[in-house]
Design an enzyme around this catalytic site. Structure first.
Site, mmCIF file in Angstrom:
data_model
loop_
_atom_site.group_PDB
_atom_site.id
_atom_site.type_symbol
_atom_site.label_atom_id
_atom_site.label_comp_id
_atom_site.label_asym_id
_atom_site.label_seq_id
_atom_site.Cartn_x
_atom_site.Cartn_y
_atom_site.Cartn_z
ATOM 1 C CE LYS A 1 -3.819 2.137 2.509
ATOM 2 N NZ LYS A 1 -4.655 2.061 3.736
ATOM 3 C CD GLU B 1 9.338 -6.158 7.036
ATOM 4 O OE1 GLU B 1 8.962 -5.141 6.393
ATOM 5 O OE2 GLU B 1 9.052 -6.415 8.131
ATOM 6 N N GLY C 1 -4.951 -2.130 4.722
ATOM 7 C CA GLY C 1 -4.149 -3.329 4.225
ATOM 8 C C GLY C 1 -4.842 -4.600 4.562
ATOM 9 N NE ARG C 2 -6.178 -4.422 10.857
ATOM 10 C CZ ARG C 2 -5.384 -3.030 10.881
ATOM 11 N NH1 ARG C 2 -4.634 -2.853 10.353
ATOM 12 N NH2 ARG C 2 -6.177 -1.782 11.602
ATOM 13 C CD GLU D 1 -1.633 -4.606 11.295
ATOM 14 O OE1 GLU D 1 -0.566 -5.220 11.385
ATOM 15 O OE2 GLU D 1 -2.178 -4.170 10.330
ATOM 16 C CG HIS E 1 -2.753 -36.495 16.626
ATOM 17 N ND1 HIS E 1 -3.064 -37.421 17.260
ATOM 18 C CD2 HIS E 1 -3.663 -36.215 15.680
ATOM 19 C CE1 HIS E 1 -4.063 -38.053 16.578
ATOM 20 N NE2 HIS E 1 -4.431 -37.261 15.465
ATOM 21 C CE LYS F 1 5.424 -0.992 8.653
ATOM 22 N NZ LYS F 1 4.322 -0.367 7.725
HETATM 23 O O1 F6P Z 1 2.237 -4.506 9.767
HETATM 24 C C1 F6P Z 1 1.885 -3.261 9.508
HETATM 25 C C2 F6P Z 1 1.482 -3.002 8.222
HETATM 26 O O2 F6P Z 1 1.274 -1.380 8.139
HETATM 27 C C3 F6P Z 1 0.033 -3.689 8.087
HETATM 28 O O3 F6P Z 1 -0.913 -2.964 8.487
HETATM 29 C C4 F6P Z 1 0.083 -3.793 6.464
HETATM 30 O O4 F6P Z 1 -0.905 -4.753 5.967
HETATM 31 C C5 F6P Z 1 1.564 -4.134 6.268
HETATM 32 O O5 F6P Z 1 2.349 -3.358 7.051
HETATM 33 C C6 F6P Z 1 2.175 -3.911 4.924
HETATM 34 O O6 F6P Z 1 2.111 -2.615 4.642
HETATM 35 P P1 F6P Z 1 2.338 -2.158 3.067
HETATM 36 O O7 F6P Z 1 1.080 -2.608 2.255
HETATM 37 O O8 F6P Z 1 2.088 -0.556 3.101
HETATM 38 O O9 F6P Z 1 3.734 -2.763 2.544
#
Ligand code: F6P
Length: 542
Positions: free
Chosen positions: A203, A209, A264-265, A350, A381, A503
């Site tokens: 987003k 990452e 995002g979620r 979250e 199990h 972050k």
């Molecule tokens: O984990 C925090 C967060 O902001 C989530 O809410 C989001 O889904 C994820 O990082 C990834 O963010 P982006 O889509 O901006 O890379």
């Protein structure tokens, strides 16, 4: 509004004192339920799903009080504000319009914009699936690599895995999220650059990452022989920050937009779900959205008393705040739903892992429960021992799919039997007297070890089949559950400042880890963190 000052809240607490020692097995017993009707009274359908709530520690009176709580807390107004596109995320000044993404109603907010982006996705997916979109050496695409994290990974990964039986067998779909290079490395072992299409989903398009993995994959594709000017055949981006996507080097035409009014979620219904569409095709993607829209309609139209997301939410609050249970186990008896628990972890924790109410004051009751889970029968199990005989009460969502999506005979009845038997055993338990009989003469000492407290509550969610529509309804059920709980706790489920802090801190430590030898991190950190950095730096040094 504060939850603890509502009359329905004190009524609920008083009611709990009256029924806390009552036993589910007695409520089901023929003496108390001769017809019997308990299962029927507490089983409801909606949006294509059937949910049996009867093995919960509730009576009709409990549900009456809980729905009154929802009414008093203004759940209906909060729900309507979300659908209308109001600013329901005030800390970020945003709407939360994931419902508009799946709405078929042309008067829904942003309808045209959404339809245009969906048409672009569909045209692109068809090109790839028909082999018309080709890699730099002219070969059709055979591997999709979705790079993203959190909401840009968990939803598409969960759905692609769930709908694997509908996937194009010629196209394999891979997900890379972790900044640990082992994640991407393992995928690189399975793909070849000539036939790989990378979808970089973020987003913000700044997430550490995702950007690290995206750069490494781009380098790998170039080193594998793709000329720089042909990279556009191998990279598309999905973001609410299209300028940044282009700056990364992705062709403007290859940018799919999401918007700041999609969290995002909650985003798998947008272009974030491109990997889903590529894998199972546009029709199945549309069916997924239609299933979610059906659950949205049910959520909007059904009275609170028979409203599935509302009841799921209220039961969650009943156990979390009144029984003080810490967690909820999500147990899908379905390998296809393997990633549902981790998807729900982000969705619920979250969203509702908050301590400040909307007005900034502290919440009066505990919020989001810990969500955890594994598919059955594996969990049986591993950790089910604790569910049966441990001292902790853990409510369970069992999820069962009544018809298999594979053709192997002799499996499905066993799978379903285990699911239903577990909910029955957890509910019934085994009294000391029963345990003595099981132990047999002369072995009565064993009875305490063979007895089970029972009275362990569970909800069973039934899907007739794992169709895209049923899956869409299931996901929307949980999304709306989260919203109802947020309304009652009076918190904002749409921001995530707790994650943002991590972050920022990560960047500071990274700079110290990579700083030139001799530079001193000690003054900037506590002694534990400084020592960890020093030890790692000694081994990280080239
Ligand atoms: O984990 C925090 C967060 O902001 C989530 O809410 C989001 O889904 C994820 O990082 C990834 O963010 P982006 O889509 O901006 O890379």
């Amino acid at each position: 509004m504060t939850q603890e000052t509502l009359p329905s809240w004190s009524a609920l607490r008083a009611h709990y004192e009256q029924i806390r020692d009552e036993r589910l097995r007695d409520w089901f017993a023929p003496a108390n339920d001769p017809a019997p009707t308990r299962a029927e009274r507490f089983t409801l359908g909606g949006g294509g799903l059937t949910i049996d709530f009867s093995k919960n520690r509730v009576t009709g009176e409990t549900l009456g009080l809980l729905t009154q709580l929802a009414r008093d807390a203004g759940v209906e107004a909060r729900r309507d504000a979300v659908f209308a596109g109001d600013i329901v995320n005030p800390t970020e000044g945003r709407a939360a319009l994931h419902t508009a993404l799946r709405s078929l109603d042309p008067s829904a907010p942003h309808h045209q914009q959404i339809a245009a982006e969906r048409a672009k996705m569909t045209a692109f997916a068809n090109q790839v699936r028909e082999g018309k979109w080709r890699g730099y050496s002219g070969k059709p695409i055979r591997h999709i690599v979705n790079i993203g994290i959190g909401g840009s990974d968990l939803g598409p990964k969960m759905v692609c895995h769930a709908l694997h039986h509908l996937a194009d067998p010629q196209i394999s779909t891979h997900f890379v999220s972790n900044v640990d290079g082992a994640d991407l490395s393992r995928v690189l072992e399975k793909i070849d650059a000539e036939t790989t299409l990378a979808i970089i989903v973020s987003k913000t398009f700044t997430t550490l990452e995702t950007m690290t993995n995206a750069r490494s994959l781009r380098d790998w594709i170039v080193h594998s022989g793709c000329p720089e000017e042909e990279l556009h055949r191998h990279f598309v981006g999905v973001s609410a920050n299209p300028e940044e996507v282009v700056r990364f080097g992705i062709a403007k035409d290859n940018v799919f937009e999401m918007w700041d009014w999609v969290g995002g979620r909650y985003s798998l219904w947008s272009a974030v779900g491109l990997s889903i569409m590529l894998s199972v095709g546009p029709e199945n993607f549309d069916a997924l959205l239609a299933g979610a829209a059906g659950m949205d309609d049910h959520f909007r139209d059904a009275p609170l008393e028979t409203n599935l997301p509302v009841l799921m939410a209220l039961l969650g609050i009943w156990y979390r705040d009144i029984f003080a249970s810490q967690s909820v186990l999500v147990a899908p008896y379905s390998e296809a739903l393997h990633y549902l628990p981790s998807y729900l972890q982000q969705l619920e924790m979250e969203s509702n892992g908050k301590s400040a109410r909307l007005d900034g004051k502290p919440v009066s009751e505990a919020t989001a429960a810990i969500i955890w889970g594994e598919p059955g029968t594996n969990g049986q199990h591993a950790f089910f021992q604790m569910l049966h005989q441990g001292p902790t009460l853990i409510p369970i969502d069992f999820i069962a799919v009544l018809t298999p999506e594979h053709r192997l005979v002799g499996h499905h009845a066993k799978l379903l039997a285990n699911c239903f038997a577990q909910s029955e055993a957890l509910m019934l338990g085994r009294t000391l007297e029963e345990a003595r009989k099981v132990a047999g003469p002369g072995k009565e000492d064993l009875a305490p070890h063979l007895s089970f407290p029972g009275n362990r509550p569970s909800t069973t969610i039934l899907l007739d089949a794992l169709t895209p529509a049923a899956l869409g309804a299931l996901i929307a059920l949980y999304e709306q559950k989260v919203l109802v709980q947020a309304a009652i706790w009076n918190i904002n489920p749409f921001d995530q400042y707790g994650v943002e802090l991590g972050k920022v801190l990560g960047k500071v430590v990274e700079a110290d880890l990579e700083a030139a030898a001799g530079s001193d991190a000690a003054g900037k950190h506590d002694s534990s963190t400084a020592a960890l950095i020093a030890r790692a730096r000694a081994l990280l040094a080239p």
